[in-house]
Design a protein around this motif. Structure first.
Motif, PDB file in Angstrom:
ATOM      1  N   ILE A  88      34.975 -17.480 -19.917  1.00 18.41           N
ATOM      2  CA  ILE A  88      33.670 -17.066 -19.397  1.00 18.41           C
ATOM      3  C   ILE A  88      33.683 -17.161 -17.879  1.00 18.41           C
ATOM      4  O   ILE A  88      33.861 -18.253 -17.334  1.00 18.41           O
ATOM      5  N   PRO A  89      33.496 -16.044 -17.155  1.00 21.57           N
ATOM      6  CA  PRO A  89      33.522 -16.093 -15.679  1.00 21.57           C
ATOM      7  C   PRO A  89      32.371 -16.892 -15.087  1.00 21.57           C
ATOM      8  O   PRO A  89      32.531 -17.551 -14.079  1.00 21.57           O
ATOM      9  N   ASP A  90      31.170 -16.808 -15.696  1.00 19.01           N
ATOM     10  CA  ASP A  90      30.008 -17.525 -15.151  1.00 19.01           C
ATOM     11  C   ASP A  90      29.145 -17.992 -16.315  1.00 19.01           C
ATOM     12  O   ASP A  90      28.572 -17.182 -17.039  1.00 19.01           O
ATOM     13  N   ALA A  91      29.056 -19.310 -16.483  1.00 21.30           N
ATOM     14  CA  ALA A  91      28.304 -19.871 -17.610  1.00 21.30           C
ATOM     15  C   ALA A  91      26.828 -19.497 -17.540  1.00 21.30           C
ATOM     16  O   ALA A  91      26.185 -19.279 -18.565  1.00 21.30           O
ATOM     17  N   TYR A  92      26.284 -19.410 -16.325  1.00 19.47           N
ATOM     18  CA  TYR A  92      24.862 -19.125 -16.196  1.00 19.47           C
ATOM     19  C   TYR A  92      24.540 -17.669 -16.539  1.00 19.47           C
ATOM     20  O   TYR A  92      23.380 -17.351 -16.825  1.00 19.47           O
ATOM     21  N   ALA A  93      25.539 -16.807 -16.484  1.00 18.30           N
ATOM     22  CA  ALA A  93      25.310 -15.395 -16.784  1.00 18.30           C
ATOM     23  C   ALA A  93      25.794 -15.013 -18.181  1.00 18.30           C
ATOM     24  O   ALA A  93      25.687 -13.857 -18.571  1.00 18.30           O
ATOM     25  N   ALA A  94      26.320 -15.987 -18.933  1.00 19.28           N
ATOM     26  CA  ALA A  94      26.872 -15.702 -20.257  1.00 19.28           C
ATOM     27  C   ALA A  94      25.742 -15.481 -21.261  1.00 19.28           C
ATOM     28  O   ALA A  94      24.708 -16.154 -21.217  1.00 19.28           O
ATOM     29  N   HIS A  95      25.943 -14.547 -22.179  1.00 22.08           N
ATOM     30  CA  HIS A  95      24.961 -14.238 -23.211  1.00 22.08           C
ATOM     31  C   HIS A  95      25.515 -14.671 -24.572  1.00 22.08           C
ATOM     32  O   HIS A  95      26.713 -14.560 -24.837  1.00 22.08           O
ATOM     33  N   GLY A  96      24.622 -15.161 -25.427  1.00 20.19           N
ATOM     34  CA  GLY A  96      25.020 -15.532 -26.774  1.00 20.19           C
ATOM     35  C   GLY A  96      25.387 -16.994 -26.934  1.00 20.19           C
ATOM     36  O   GLY A  96      25.666 -17.431 -28.059  1.00 20.19           O
ATOM     37  N   TYR A  97      25.417 -17.772 -25.846  1.00 21.07           N
ATOM     38  CA  TYR A  97      25.772 -19.188 -25.931  1.00 21.07           C
ATOM     39  C   TYR A  97      24.676 -20.033 -25.293  1.00 21.07           C
ATOM     40  O   TYR A  97      24.008 -19.612 -24.339  1.00 21.07           O
ATOM     41  N   ASP A  98      24.525 -21.241 -25.825  1.00 21.10           N
ATOM     42  CA  ASP A  98      23.527 -22.186 -25.324  1.00 21.10           C
ATOM     43  C   ASP A  98      24.182 -23.096 -24.290  1.00 21.10           C
ATOM     44  O   ASP A  98      24.984 -23.960 -24.646  1.00 21.10           O
ATOM     45  N   PHE A  99      23.852 -22.884 -23.013  1.00 18.84           N
ATOM     46  CA  PHE A  99      24.363 -23.730 -21.939  1.00 18.84           C
ATOM     47  C   PHE A  99      23.258 -24.608 -21.350  1.00 18.84           C
ATOM     48  O   PHE A  99      23.336 -25.008 -20.192  1.00 18.84           O
ATOM     49  N   SER A 100      22.232 -24.918 -22.147  1.00 15.78           N
ATOM     50  CA  SER A 100      21.129 -25.738 -21.637  1.00 15.78           C
ATOM     51  C   SER A 100      21.612 -27.136 -21.270  1.00 15.78           C
ATOM     52  O   SER A 100      21.181 -27.714 -20.262  1.00 15.78           O
ATOM     53  N   GLY A 101      22.513 -27.711 -22.089  1.00 11.16           N
ATOM     54  CA  GLY A 101      23.051 -29.024 -21.764  1.00 11.16           C
ATOM     55  C   GLY A 101      23.841 -28.994 -20.470  1.00 11.16           C
ATOM     56  O   GLY A 101      23.779 -29.938 -19.661  1.00 11.16           O
ATOM     57  N   THR A 102      24.586 -27.921 -20.259  1.00 11.22           N
ATOM     58  CA  THR A 102      25.349 -27.771 -19.024  1.00 11.22           C
ATOM     59  C   THR A 102      24.410 -27.673 -17.824  1.00 11.22           C
ATOM     60  O   THR A 102      24.641 -28.303 -16.789  1.00 11.22           O
ATOM     61  N   ARG A 103      23.348 -26.886 -17.957  1.00 13.38           N
ATOM     62  CA  ARG A 103      22.387 -26.748 -16.856  1.00 13.38           C
ATOM     63  C   ARG A 103      21.707 -28.088 -16.556  1.00 13.38           C
ATOM     64  O   ARG A 103      21.487 -28.440 -15.388  1.00 13.38           O
ATOM     65  N   GLU A 104      21.390 -28.856 -17.597  1.00 11.67           N
ATOM     66  CA  GLU A 104      20.746 -30.158 -17.389  1.00 11.67           C
ATOM     67  C   GLU A 104      21.692 -31.107 -16.663  1.00 11.67           C
ATOM     68  O   GLU A 104      21.287 -31.822 -15.751  1.00 11.67           O
ATOM     69  N   PHE A 105      22.973 -31.091 -17.075  1.00 13.12           N
ATOM     70  CA  PHE A 105      23.970 -31.929 -16.399  1.00 13.12           C
ATOM     71  C   PHE A 105      24.114 -31.524 -14.934  1.00 13.12           C
ATOM     72  O   PHE A 105      24.156 -32.377 -14.045  1.00 13.12           O
ATOM     73  N   ASP A 106      24.152 -30.223 -14.670  1.00 11.91           N
ATOM     74  CA  ASP A 106      24.268 -29.731 -13.293  1.00 11.91           C
ATOM     75  C   ASP A 106      23.069 -30.139 -12.456  1.00 11.91           C
ATOM     76  O   ASP A 106      23.209 -30.549 -11.293  1.00 11.91           O
ATOM     77  N   GLN A 107      21.885 -30.021 -13.043  1.00  5.16           N
ATOM     78  CA  GLN A 107      20.673 -30.371 -12.297  1.00  5.16           C
ATOM     79  C   GLN A 107      20.641 -31.862 -11.975  1.00  5.16           C
ATOM     80  O   GLN A 107      20.206 -32.263 -10.896  1.00  5.16           O
ATOM     81  N   ARG A 108      21.143 -32.664 -12.891  1.00  7.11           N
ATOM     82  CA  ARG A 108      21.136 -34.115 -12.678  1.00  7.11           C
ATOM     83  C   ARG A 108      22.180 -34.555 -11.655  1.00  7.11           C
ATOM     84  O   ARG A 108      21.965 -35.515 -10.912  1.00  7.11           O
ATOM     85  N   THR A 109      23.298 -33.860 -11.597  1.00 10.55           N
ATOM     86  CA  THR A 109      24.403 -34.291 -10.733  1.00 10.55           C
ATOM     87  C   THR A 109      24.548 -33.455  -9.470  1.00 10.55           C
ATOM     88  O   THR A 109      25.334 -33.816  -8.585  1.00 10.55           O
ATOM     89  N   GLY A 110      23.812 -32.321  -9.367  1.00  7.93           N
ATOM     90  CA  GLY A 110      23.999 -31.440  -8.221  1.00  7.93           C
ATOM     91  C   GLY A 110      25.230 -30.565  -8.326  1.00  7.93           C
ATOM     92  O   GLY A 110      25.655 -29.961  -7.337  1.00  7.93           O
ATOM     93  N   TYR A 111      25.822 -30.484  -9.492  1.00  7.06           N
ATOM     94  CA  TYR A 111      27.033 -29.688  -9.698  1.00  7.06           C
ATOM     95  C   TYR A 111      26.643 -28.245 -10.050  1.00  7.06           C
ATOM     96  O   TYR A 111      25.468 -27.943 -10.283  1.00  7.06           O
ATOM     97  N   ARG A 112      27.596 -27.327 -10.050  1.00 10.35           N
ATOM     98  CA  ARG A 112      27.360 -25.942 -10.480  1.00 10.35           C
ATOM     99  C   ARG A 112      28.527 -25.506 -11.347  1.00 10.35           C
ATOM    100  O   ARG A 112      29.620 -25.237 -10.858  1.00 10.35           O
ATOM    101  N   THR A 113      28.304 -25.488 -12.658  1.00 10.08           N
ATOM    102  CA  THR A 113      29.326 -25.030 -13.590  1.00 10.08           C
ATOM    103  C   THR A 113      29.349 -23.509 -13.577  1.00 10.08           C
ATOM    104  O   THR A 113      28.327 -22.864 -13.830  1.00 10.08           O
ATOM    105  N   THR A 114      30.513 -22.943 -13.269  1.00 14.79           N
ATOM    106  CA  THR A 114      30.617 -21.483 -13.177  1.00 14.79           C
ATOM    107  C   THR A 114      31.617 -20.973 -14.220  1.00 14.79           C
ATOM    108  O   THR A 114      31.236 -20.609 -15.317  1.00 14.79           O
ATOM    109  N   SER A 115      32.885 -20.942 -13.884  1.00 20.48           N
ATOM    110  CA  SER A 115      33.879 -20.416 -14.821  1.00 20.48           C
ATOM    111  C   SER A 115      34.246 -21.479 -15.858  1.00 20.48           C
ATOM    112  O   SER A 115      34.394 -22.660 -15.534  1.00 20.48           O
ATOM    113  N   VAL A 116      34.380 -21.036 -17.119  1.00 19.75           N
ATOM    114  CA  VAL A 116      34.654 -21.951 -18.238  1.00 19.75           C
ATOM    115  C   VAL A 116      35.728 -21.317 -19.112  1.00 19.75           C
ATOM    116  O   VAL A 116      35.626 -20.136 -19.482  1.00 19.75           O
TER     117      VAL A 116
END
Length: 840
Positions: A412-440
């Motif tokens: 996946i090139p960009d987790a935030y732009a991916a369709h069909g998958y639940d990345f809510s946990g990833t977004r919550e982790f990013d928001q808590r740590t200041g990280y940005r998960t992109t390619s997976v």
């Protein structure tokens, strides 16, 4: 003023002056002729689309007349003479007059009958004819005419049966009309165009956006075409741009110089339209082949690198993984090698456990995150279910579970732009740590039977500049190879461990049979029968061998070198000693929730430290080393020759740590609850308690505080609750009232003040690494008395200790989360000593 590239013949060279004048004349006259021929050819092509050409066939006459005039000019340029220059206006006059008359007739027809959109171009032809007459009649043809724009593409190119792919073309010319003509013709070929009026503008555009081809004039103000070619040749990032030079200069010197500077082709003006189209097509095709060559070379280099890595990295790594005997080290090596092979910032390894995926190791370089594996830190994430609990349907909404269920690699090139998958946990982790998960990148780990035993998830591939990019498919194939070898190593390890367990179980079974026979031999002996008789006699009497084992909590006063200590005891009299040390401004009651459970197995002794609870104060000023020495003597008195286990809370934890440093021989292990490590309490405590302790050191002020304290209960609660307990604490009201009563027990103000400052003087931050006594450290996540700042010291400087952080707990986890606290402590205390030595 002479142009920088023109020659300057001397007065003694009349032939040179003539050549210069003729050159300037030809250069100036070709521009309007190019306009005449070019617009006429373009309009003639449009006439072919009309139902009836009518009088517009006269565009052919305009083209022929223009070429006749061009032949006259070329003849004069090849054979310059004063007589020829003088006769030039007369020679060109018939052609100019014929062009103007034809333009007048065509304009009248277009205006009255149509098409009217021919009128602007017909007018441009007529203006060009007038300009040609003016230049021919002029008497001062010097080199300044070279500043006239000579770039012109005077043709309407026929459509190519095989259109070139659309390309970006940069047109560089200082004449607006030339650029307009060329722009219209290039766009008809299907390409996009941009304009530059001089060399400086051209270089700026070349550096700001990519171009496939540049049509370049040579003679321009500011920066001429030769300087542009020289810059392109010297800049590796611009060398790929194809260049066709279009210039009125047809001399060999200019052609040779342009080609040497890197021009791909050179066409003198005016040029044949078909020839220009062919040259453009050839340049673009050549550039396309160049791009393919570069792409093939990169692909070959990538394949070579991949082969080298497979040969020298992945295959030897698979061999070394198979030889690894430590499971955590095996996991660590798999993750670290995967990160290195594809330059990933993070990696998480999951292993399948039935119908769930369990987190076993997580690493992230940017966040300095290391959990699981050889690090040993717990991963606080719940396992992921593979199937719905209610329906039993497979869960494909998480990308990791999808990989595990289907056994396929998912990039996946960009987790935030991916369709069909639940990345809510990833977004919550990013928001808590200041990280940005992109390619997976998700890679399944398959065993020899092609069953998925785990998933490796790599996060954020980094290029050579450290920028986040998508994972390269070649890198994905590399990791798949590594995953296959890793799965084989894991399967081999599991099989080996299963075999070892089976052997161990067989030995246990044999030993149990042997022990059973030995027990039967003893129970059937006369000696055992006699012991049974004595036991029945004792049970029939009123005396018990161990009254404390019944569960009674016994208060005792002990003397240690003249110091009285009040303790509470419970548990087997011959059980292992478990010493419990309370914290600052407290008493034995601080550890009372642990006594009922632990006293079933251990001899629990909860002490009131001198000056607290019911114990009288020390004869000298209270300090942590003095308390530690006294507790060591207490252990020697209660359990001579046998080390004890210690539970310490808050300041009691600091006391236990000081015992481990000064008297390690008296301790076997210790469990510490929110221990004071640095001696620095929270900002909240320092702000409100520090002034009180300063006053309590003064006897008169201390008595006043004691007198006022009963009327300040609300103030006390307002200070104590947020500093000590979680926001949603589960502590019982009765326990809270008892702890509050201990915190303001009359007559203990001086000792409280002395201990408050004694903890600050006893910083143990740099001493943890020297402690060899096994320890369990439990912290409340919402502790605002001894904040998690000290817990981070334990994690960083005392890696041998087991650290557990409990949610919904503050400074009193034994009261707020008693079940979890008891479970962790009981598990730690019951772990065999030999195993503890291997862990620490």
């Amino acid at each position: 003023m002479m142009h920088q590239n023109s020659s300057a013949p001397g007065k003694d060279d009349p032939d040179g002056a003539m050549r210069t004048s003729t050159r300037a004349l030809r250069h100036g006259l070709r521009t309007p002729l190019n306009h005449i021929i070019g617009f006429a050819e373009m309009l003639r092509d449009e006439v072919e689309d009309l139902p009836e050409p009518g009088p517009f066939v006269a565009f052919d006459d305009l083209i022929a007349t223009g070429r006749i005039a061009l032949m006259v000019i070329e003849e004069l340029a090849n054979n310059p003479s004063p007589e020829g220059l003088a006769a030039l206006p007369t020679l060109l006059a018939p052609s100019i007059e014929a062009i103007q008359q034809t333009c007048a007739a065509l304009a009248h027809h277009a205006a009255t009958v149509g098409p009217q959109h021919f009128l602007p171009d017909i007018e441009k032809i007529a203006v060009a004819a007038s300009r040609l007459g003016e230049l021919a009649a002029g008497s001062d043809f010097d080199a300044t005419m070279l500043n006239e724009s000579e770039a012109y593409v005077a043709q309407a190119l026929p459509e190519s049966p095989e259109q070139q792919p659309a390309a970006a073309v940069l047109i560089v010319d200082d004449n607006d009309l030339n650029r307009d003509l060329l722009d219209r013709q290039i766009r008809r070929l299907g390409h996009t165009t941009s304009h530059a009026a001089n060399g400086r503008e051209a270089l700026e555009q070349l550096r700001s956006q990519p171009f496939a081809l540049m049509l370049l004039d040579l003679m321009m103000p500011e920066v001429d075409g030769f300087a542009v070619l020289a810059t392109l040749k010297a800049d590796p990032s611009l060398q790929q741009v194809a260049v066709i030079v279009l210039s009125a200069h047809a001399d060999h010197a200019s052609i040779i110089r342009a080609i040497e500077l890197g021009a791909d082709d050179y066409l003198p003006k005016p040029f044949d339209p078909v020839l220009l189209r062919a040259r453009i097509g050839a340049c673009l095709h050549k550039q396309h082949l160049r791009a393919l060559e570069i792409s093939y070379l990169r692909h070959i280099e990538t394949e070579r690198r991949r082969a080298d890595e497979l040969l020298h990295v992945v295959i030897p790594l698979g061999v070394s993984l198979s030889a690894e005997k430590d499971f955590n080290q095996l996991l660590e090596r798999i993750v670290l090698q995967a990160q290195e092979l594809c330059r990933a910032d993070g990696c998480t390894l999951y292993l399948r456990d039935g119908d769930r995926l369990r987190f076993v190791i997580a690493r992230n370089k940017s966040l300095n995150l290391a959990m699981g594996g050889a690090n040993g830190k717990d991963i606080p994430f719940a396992p992921l279910r593979l199937y719905d609990e209610q329906t039993g349907d497979p869960l494909f909404n998480y990308v990791v579970t999808h990989t595990a269920l289907e056994g396929v690699t998912i990039n996946i090139p960009d987790a935030y732009a991916a369709h069909g998958y639940d990345f809510s946990g990833t977004r919550e982790f990013d928001q808590r740590t200041g990280y940005r998960t992109t390619s997976v990148l998700n890679i399944p780990l398959k065993d020899g039977q092609h069953e998925v035993i785990g998933v490796m998830q790599l996060i954020n591939a980094l290029d050579e500049h450290g920028e986040i990019v998508a994972f390269d498919p070649i890198a994905a194939q590399m990791i798949e190879s590594l995953g296959t070898l890793a799965a084989a190593a894991l399967s081999a390890y599991v099989r080996e461990q299963q075999l070892r367990q089976e052997i161990a179980d067989l030995r246990i079974e044999i030993d149990q049979v042997k022990q059973q026979r030995e027990v039967e031999a003893i129970t059937n002996s006369p000696y055992f029968a006699e012991l049974q008789t004595k036991a029945r006699a004792l049970r029939s009497g009123a005396t018990s061998l161990d009254t404390q084992a019944s569960g009674e909590l016994v208060r005792q006063v002990l003397e240690i070198d003249g110091q009285s200590l009040v303790v509470r005891q419970r548990g087997p009299a011959r059980g292992r000693l478990l010493l419990m040390i309370h914290g600052w401004s407290s008493s034995w009651y601080a550890l009372s929730p642990l006594i009922p459970t632990l006293s079933e197995r251990y001899r629990c002794v909860a002490v009131d430290l001198p000056g607290f609870g019911e114990s009288p104060p020390l004869r000298q000023r209270a300090n942590i080393p003095a308390y530690a020495d006294l507790m060591a003597k207490l252990v020697n008195q209660l359990s001579p020759g046998l080390p004890a286990m210690v539970i310490g809370h808050s300041m009691g934890g600091m006391t236990a740590l000081t015992m481990a440093l000064r008297h390690p021989e008296v301790l076997e292990r210790m469990a510490l609850l929110c221990p004071t490590i640095s001696g620095r309490l929270s900002t909240w405590i320092n702000a409100f308690i520090s002034p009180i302790t300063m006053l309590e050191r003064i006897s008169i002020a201390g008595r006043m505080l004691s007198y006022l304290e009963p009327s300040m209960l609300r103030v006390t609660d307002g200070l104590m609750k947020p500093a000590s307990f979680a926001e949603r604490s589960d502590i019982a009201e009765a326990d809270y009232l008892r702890l509050r009563a201990d915190a303001r027990r009359p007559g203990q103000g001086r000792v409280r003040a002395e201990c408050f400052w004694a903890m600050r003087e006893n910083d143990l931050s740099e001493c943890l690494g020297a402690i060899k006594v096994p320890a369990l450290v439990i912290w409340g996540m919402e502790d605002n008395t001894v904040p998690l700042r000290d817990a981070s010291i334990v994690a960083d400087k005392w890696p041998a200790a087991q650290l557990r952080v409990l949610p919904k707990a503050g400074h009193w986890p034994q009261f707020e989360t008693p079940d979890a606290t008891r479970r962790h402590i009981r598990s730690f205390l019951s772990t065999p000593a030999k195993l503890l030595k291997n862990l620490f």
